[in-house]
Design a protein around this motif. Structure first.
Motif, PDB file in Angstrom:
ATOM      1  N   PRO A 189      -4.380  -6.638   9.457  1.00 23.52           N
ATOM      2  CA  PRO A 189      -3.314  -6.275   9.384  1.00 23.52           C
ATOM      3  C   PRO A 189      -3.215  -4.660   8.981  1.00 23.52           C
ATOM      4  CG  PRO A 189      -4.031  -7.480   8.069  1.00 23.52           C
ATOM      5  CD  PRO A 189      -5.532  -7.335   9.128  1.00 23.52           C
ATOM      6  N   ALA A 190      -1.745  -4.347   8.868  1.00 22.26           N
ATOM      7  CA  ALA A 190      -1.542  -2.885   7.445  1.00 22.26           C
ATOM      8  C   ALA A 190      -1.502  -3.143   6.475  1.00 22.26           C
ATOM      9  CB  ALA A 190       0.105  -2.609   8.624  1.00 22.26           C
ATOM     10  N   VAL A 191      -2.857  -1.893   5.850  1.00 22.79           N
ATOM     11  CA  VAL A 191      -2.196  -2.365   3.769  1.00 22.79           C
ATOM     12  C   VAL A 191      -1.698  -0.840   3.798  1.00 22.79           C
ATOM     13  CG1 VAL A 191      -3.438  -2.129   2.196  1.00 22.79           C
ATOM     14  CG2 VAL A 191      -4.602  -3.194   4.412  1.00 22.79           C
ATOM     15  N   PRO A 192      -0.102  -1.201   2.871  1.00 27.77           N
ATOM     16  CA  PRO A 192       0.421  -0.187   3.245  1.00 27.77           C
ATOM     17  C   PRO A 192      -0.257   0.309   1.879  1.00 27.77           C
ATOM     18  CG  PRO A 192       2.015  -2.424   2.887  1.00 27.77           C
ATOM     19  CD  PRO A 192       0.160  -2.259   2.818  1.00 27.77           C
ATOM     20  N   GLY A 193       0.008   1.901   2.510  1.00 25.22           N
ATOM     21  CA  GLY A 193      -0.336   3.368   1.509  1.00 25.22           C
ATOM     22  C   GLY A 193      -2.108   3.104   1.413  1.00 25.22           C
ATOM     23  N   PHE A 194      -3.225   2.361   2.737  1.00 26.87           N
ATOM     24  CA  PHE A 194      -4.140   2.205   2.759  1.00 26.87           C
ATOM     25  C   PHE A 194      -4.168   3.438   4.237  1.00 26.87           C
ATOM     26  CE2 PHE A 194      -8.568   0.465   4.341  1.00 26.87           C
ATOM     27  CZ  PHE A 194      -8.720   0.776   3.481  1.00 26.87           C
ATOM     28  N   SER A 195      -5.470   4.204   3.510  1.00 28.73           N
ATOM     29  CA  SER A 195      -5.901   5.053   5.001  1.00 28.73           C
ATOM     30  C   SER A 195      -7.162   5.288   5.047  1.00 28.73           C
ATOM     31  CB  SER A 195      -5.450   6.826   4.247  1.00 28.73           C
ATOM     32  OG  SER A 195      -6.692   7.177   3.103  1.00 28.73           O
ATOM     33  N   GLY A 196      -8.279   4.102   4.552  1.00 27.30           N
ATOM     34  CA  GLY A 196      -9.610   3.797   4.529  1.00 27.30           C
ATOM     35  C   GLY A 196      -9.628   3.258   6.226  1.00 27.30           C
ATOM     36  N   ARG A 197     -10.574   2.289   5.906  1.00 26.37           N
ATOM     37  CA  ARG A 197     -10.973   1.419   7.363  1.00 26.37           C
ATOM     38  C   ARG A 197     -11.091  -0.061   6.607  1.00 26.37           C
ATOM     39  NH1 ARG A 197     -16.230  -0.144  10.806  1.00 26.37           N
ATOM     40  NH2 ARG A 197     -14.752  -1.313  12.007  1.00 26.37           N
ATOM     41  N   LEU A 198      -9.995  -1.128   7.327  1.00 20.48           N
ATOM     42  CA  LEU A 198      -9.826  -2.808   7.045  1.00 20.48           C
ATOM     43  C   LEU A 198     -11.012  -3.172   8.136  1.00 20.48           C
ATOM     44  CD1 LEU A 198      -9.100  -4.076   5.069  1.00 20.48           C
ATOM     45  CD2 LEU A 198      -6.996  -4.529   6.284  1.00 20.48           C
ATOM     46  N   VAL A 199     -12.116  -3.702   7.732  1.00 17.01           N
ATOM     47  CA  VAL A 199     -13.222  -4.128   8.336  1.00 17.01           C
ATOM     48  C   VAL A 199     -13.250  -5.919   8.441  1.00 17.01           C
ATOM     49  CG1 VAL A 199     -15.429  -4.203   9.183  1.00 17.01           C
ATOM     50  CG2 VAL A 199     -14.802  -2.532   8.072  1.00 17.01           C
ATOM     51  N   LEU A 246     -11.000   5.546   0.757  1.00 14.93           N
ATOM     52  CA  LEU A 246     -11.695   7.555   0.689  1.00 14.93           C
ATOM     53  C   LEU A 246     -10.974   7.809  -0.369  1.00 14.93           C
ATOM     54  CD1 LEU A 246     -10.809   7.581   4.646  1.00 14.93           C
ATOM     55  CD2 LEU A 246     -12.957   6.802   3.851  1.00 14.93           C
ATOM     56  N   SER A 247     -10.158   6.963  -1.381  1.00 19.03           N
ATOM     57  CA  SER A 247      -9.361   7.195  -2.301  1.00 19.03           C
ATOM     58  C   SER A 247      -9.794   5.987  -3.355  1.00 19.03           C
ATOM     59  CB  SER A 247      -8.654   8.007  -1.942  1.00 19.03           C
ATOM     60  OG  SER A 247      -7.340   7.393  -1.945  1.00 19.03           O
ATOM     61  N   PRO A 248      -9.236   6.653  -4.763  1.00 13.80           N
ATOM     62  CA  PRO A 248      -8.247   5.541  -5.039  1.00 13.80           C
ATOM     63  C   PRO A 248      -7.104   5.288  -4.816  1.00 13.80           C
ATOM     64  CG  PRO A 248      -9.112   7.841  -6.594  1.00 13.80           C
ATOM     65  CD  PRO A 248      -9.452   7.762  -5.084  1.00 13.80           C
ATOM     66  N   SER A 249      -5.963   5.890  -4.180  1.00 10.52           N
ATOM     67  CA  SER A 249      -5.140   5.450  -3.583  1.00 10.52           C
ATOM     68  C   SER A 249      -5.723   4.349  -3.012  1.00 10.52           C
ATOM     69  CB  SER A 249      -4.386   6.126  -3.376  1.00 10.52           C
ATOM     70  OG  SER A 249      -4.979   7.298  -2.411  1.00 10.52           O
ATOM     71  N   ALA A 296      -6.855   0.963  -5.021  1.00 14.47           N
ATOM     72  CA  ALA A 296      -5.530   0.473  -6.151  1.00 14.47           C
ATOM     73  C   ALA A 296      -4.446  -0.773  -4.507  1.00 14.47           C
ATOM     74  CB  ALA A 296      -4.111   1.570  -6.305  1.00 14.47           C
ATOM     75  N   ALA A 297      -4.204   0.748  -3.129  1.00 14.18           N
ATOM     76  CA  ALA A 297      -3.789  -0.310  -2.206  1.00 14.18           C
ATOM     77  C   ALA A 297      -4.351  -1.395  -1.977  1.00 14.18           C
ATOM     78  CB  ALA A 297      -4.116   0.896  -1.065  1.00 14.18           C
ATOM     79  N   ALA A 298      -5.599  -1.240  -1.929  1.00 14.84           N
ATOM     80  CA  ALA A 298      -6.526  -2.761  -1.048  1.00 14.84           C
ATOM     81  C   ALA A 298      -6.471  -4.112  -2.202  1.00 14.84           C
ATOM     82  CB  ALA A 298      -8.089  -2.147  -0.988  1.00 14.84           C
ATOM     83  N   VAL A 299      -6.855  -3.556  -3.659  1.00 14.35           N
ATOM     84  CA  VAL A 299      -6.242  -4.616  -4.993  1.00 14.35           C
ATOM     85  C   VAL A 299      -4.928  -5.545  -4.460  1.00 14.35           C
ATOM     86  CG1 VAL A 299      -5.867  -4.710  -6.973  1.00 14.35           C
ATOM     87  CG2 VAL A 299      -7.441  -3.350  -5.777  1.00 14.35           C
ATOM     88  N   ARG A 300      -4.218  -4.513  -4.086  1.00 10.94           N
ATOM     89  CA  ARG A 300      -2.184  -4.695  -3.944  1.00 10.94           C
ATOM     90  C   ARG A 300      -2.551  -5.697  -2.507  1.00 10.94           C
ATOM     91  NH1 ARG A 300      -0.867   0.606  -6.329  1.00 10.94           N
ATOM     92  NH2 ARG A 300      -0.791   1.138  -3.909  1.00 10.94           N
ATOM     93  N   PHE A 301      -2.620  -4.877  -2.154  1.00 14.63           N
ATOM     94  CA  PHE A 301      -2.971  -6.110  -0.801  1.00 14.63           C
ATOM     95  C   PHE A 301      -3.943  -7.995  -0.059  1.00 14.63           C
ATOM     96  CE2 PHE A 301      -5.549  -7.465   2.814  1.00 14.63           C
ATOM     97  CZ  PHE A 301      -4.348  -7.411   3.704  1.00 14.63           C
ATOM     98  N   ALA A 302      -4.667  -7.560  -1.611  1.00 12.73           N
ATOM     99  CA  ALA A 302      -5.666  -8.827  -2.075  1.00 12.73           C
ATOM    100  C   ALA A 302      -4.690  -9.322  -3.017  1.00 12.73           C
ATOM    101  CB  ALA A 302      -7.059  -8.193  -2.199  1.00 12.73           C
ATOM    102  N   GLY A 303      -4.097  -8.737  -3.609  1.00 17.50           N
ATOM    103  CA  GLY A 303      -3.472  -9.577  -4.843  1.00 17.50           C
ATOM    104  C   GLY A 303      -1.752 -10.385  -4.130  1.00 17.50           C
ATOM    105  N   GLU A 304      -1.511  -9.282  -3.218  1.00 12.65           N
ATOM    106  CA  GLU A 304      -0.382 -10.300  -2.685  1.00 12.65           C
ATOM    107  C   GLU A 304      -0.168 -11.900  -1.958  1.00 12.65           C
ATOM    108  OE1 GLU A 304       1.149  -7.155  -0.866  1.00 12.65           O
ATOM    109  OE2 GLU A 304       2.282  -6.048  -2.332  1.00 12.65           O
ATOM    110  N   ARG A 305      -1.890 -11.534  -1.291  1.00 10.38           N
ATOM    111  CA  ARG A 305      -1.842 -13.093  -0.486  1.00 10.38           C
ATOM    112  C   ARG A 305      -2.928 -13.641  -0.862  1.00 10.38           C
ATOM    113  NH1 ARG A 305      -0.892  -8.875   2.068  1.00 10.38           N
ATOM    114  NH2 ARG A 305      -0.167  -8.671   4.060  1.00 10.38           N
TER     115      ARG A 305
END
Length: 456
Positions: free
Chosen positions: A9-19, A48-51, A54-63
């Motif tokens: 799934p797309a994670v808004p603002g996330f530039s790393g890799r979702l495994v 790869l970065s603090p942003s 943050a994006a990963a935490v928001r993604f998890a919170g929304e779900r």
């Protein structure tokens, strides 16, 4: 091997890799230092970065997903990994910036102690940090940070001057003595669950690059007499002297001769933070106890001391820990430790005793969440076996570790939070004491009212 990308799934603002479990390298990515930990997250967000964090935490919170945070992945309990939730994996965020003039270092959360030591030792500087160089900064720092330099320079948390973290609602906060001071207090010893720390800044001290250090070994049958002499000496030892006692069968370590491998031994590894003859004089009383089998104390790189035992605690073996603080090394404590150490069935199991005091005890107990500063010794009993030995050694070695620490209960006081294993969650109040535990719980409720950050 190259990984196979699959649809995530797309994670808004996330530039790393979702495994995810669909990725070919999922098992490699989720692997922890402790091979006994086997949890299956729904997502591992390789930040790869603090942003990204943050994006990963928001993604998890929304779900509505539980979130855990992984730095070096070295925690024995495996709390950095969760079943069916999201792991904010900060392992790729490795960086070290040293300011030799100010004697500070700022490091990313995926950095390992060996990497930080290499950067700071280039300037003859160091900060207290572990006794194994492949330990991660994050978990060790957040739990308090025992290490070779603690008696002279304090715990890791006593040298933490600033931290940046992502909160449960995805905000980036800075915490230091002036900004978010209550959060800064909690980050210094409070363990996990306050957020995803994305940057640590430490105060450094002149150390090395060479120090007088190394292990001295005696037969285990001599341990009662050796440890009585040891007790009497360290009770008045200056803070420049650091020691770690290990009771075990001698490992097949590269620094030990083959003829000693698997022989039951009492090993005291020691360090003197002084120059030349002064260092020799500081360690002479310990080195002259009884009749040692081997004395390997010598001038060596500080980074070499930090990495000396790396090879005997590799990633992938199965580890199970039980631990306790000890008010004193009375004769019954020494005899109990020696007796139980000899009962281990696995040649890889051991008991390790840390001597605190010095700067640890002298620090303001209210300044950090690290508790029990007046307790002079912490014992960590490590049951260790290979994955293929799970059926033959797993149960008896776990029982050995539990029985070992239970026998010392009359002499115990507190426990170090980083030494708690996955079946020790009921001991968290013991790690902090009632007042500090309640203060940490209130801080977590304020920062994470919905309980986003889980504990694995």
């Amino acid at each position: 091997m190259p990984h196979t990308r699959t649809h995530s799934p797309a994670v808004p603002g996330f530039s790393g890799r979702l495994v995810t479990p669909r990725d070919a390298d999922y098992d490699d990515v989720r692997a922890m230092w402790n091979g006994a930990v086997d949890r299956r997250p729904r997502y591992l967000a390789r930040c790869l970065s603090p942003s990204d964090a943050a994006a990963a935490v928001r993604f998890a919170g929304e779900r509505g997903l539980a979130v855990t945070v992984r730095g070096g992945g070295h925690g024995v309990a495996g709390n950095a990994l969760c079943d069916d939730g999201l792991v904010v994996d900060l392992g790729p965020m490795k960086s070290v910036s040293v300011d030799p003039a100010r004697r500070t270092a700022t490091a990313g959360p995926g950095t390992l102690w060996g990497e930080l030591d290499a950067a700071t030792q280039a300037f003859g500087l160091a900060v207290t940090g572990g006794v194994v160089s492949h330990t991660g900064l994050s978990g060790l720092t957040l739990g308090g940070g025992l290490g070779w330099l603690m008696r002279r320079h304090g715990l890791t948390v006593d040298n933490l001057t600033r931290a940046e973290l992502i909160t449960a609602d995805g905000r980036l906060l800075t915490a230091d003595e002036h900004e978010e001071p209550e959060l800064f207090w909690g980050l210094r010893g409070g363990g996990s669950g306050l957020g995803a720390v994305t940057s640590f800044t430490y105060r450094l001290h002149p150390v090395g690059p060479e120090v007088l250090a190394g292990p001295v070994l005696w037969p285990l049958e001599d341990a009662p007499a050796v440890l009585r002499r040891y007790r009497d000496h360290v009770a008045s030892a200056p803070p420049e002297v650091a020691t770690v006692v290990t009771l075990r069968r001698a490992p097949a370590a590269p620094f030990l001769p083959v003829e000693l491998h698997r022989r039951p031994v009492c090993m005291i590894t020691m360090l003197a933070l002084a120059e030349g003859d002064a260092a020799e004089r500081l360690l002479a009383p310990l080195r002259s106890i009884g009749r040692p089998l081997l004395d390997l104390v010598r001038r060596r790189p500080y980074a070499g001391l930090q990495s000396m035992t790396d090879a005997v605690v590799p990633a992938g073996w199965h580890y199970y820990w039980k631990s306790t603080g000890l008010r004193e090394l009375s004769d019954p404590v020494i005899d109990t430790m020696t007796d139980h150490a000899a009962r281990a069935r696995s040649s890889r199991s051991y008991a390790i005793l840390f001597h605190l005091g010095g700067a640890v005890a002298e620090a303001d107990p209210a300044a950090t969440a690290f508790a029990h500063r007046a307790v002079p010794h912490h014992l960590n009993v490590n049951a260790v076996w290979l994955p293929r030995q799970q059926e033959s050694l797993g149960a008896p070695e776990r029982a050995w570790a539990r029985d070992f620490v239970a026998a010392l209960a009359p002499y115990g006081e507190g426990v170090y939070v980083n030494f708690l294993d996955r079946d020790d969650r009921s001991r968290l109040p013991e790690a902090y004491g009632d007042r500090t535990h309640a203060r940490l719980a209130e801080l977590r409720r304020r920062l994470d009212p919905d309980g986003v950050f889980g504990t694995g």
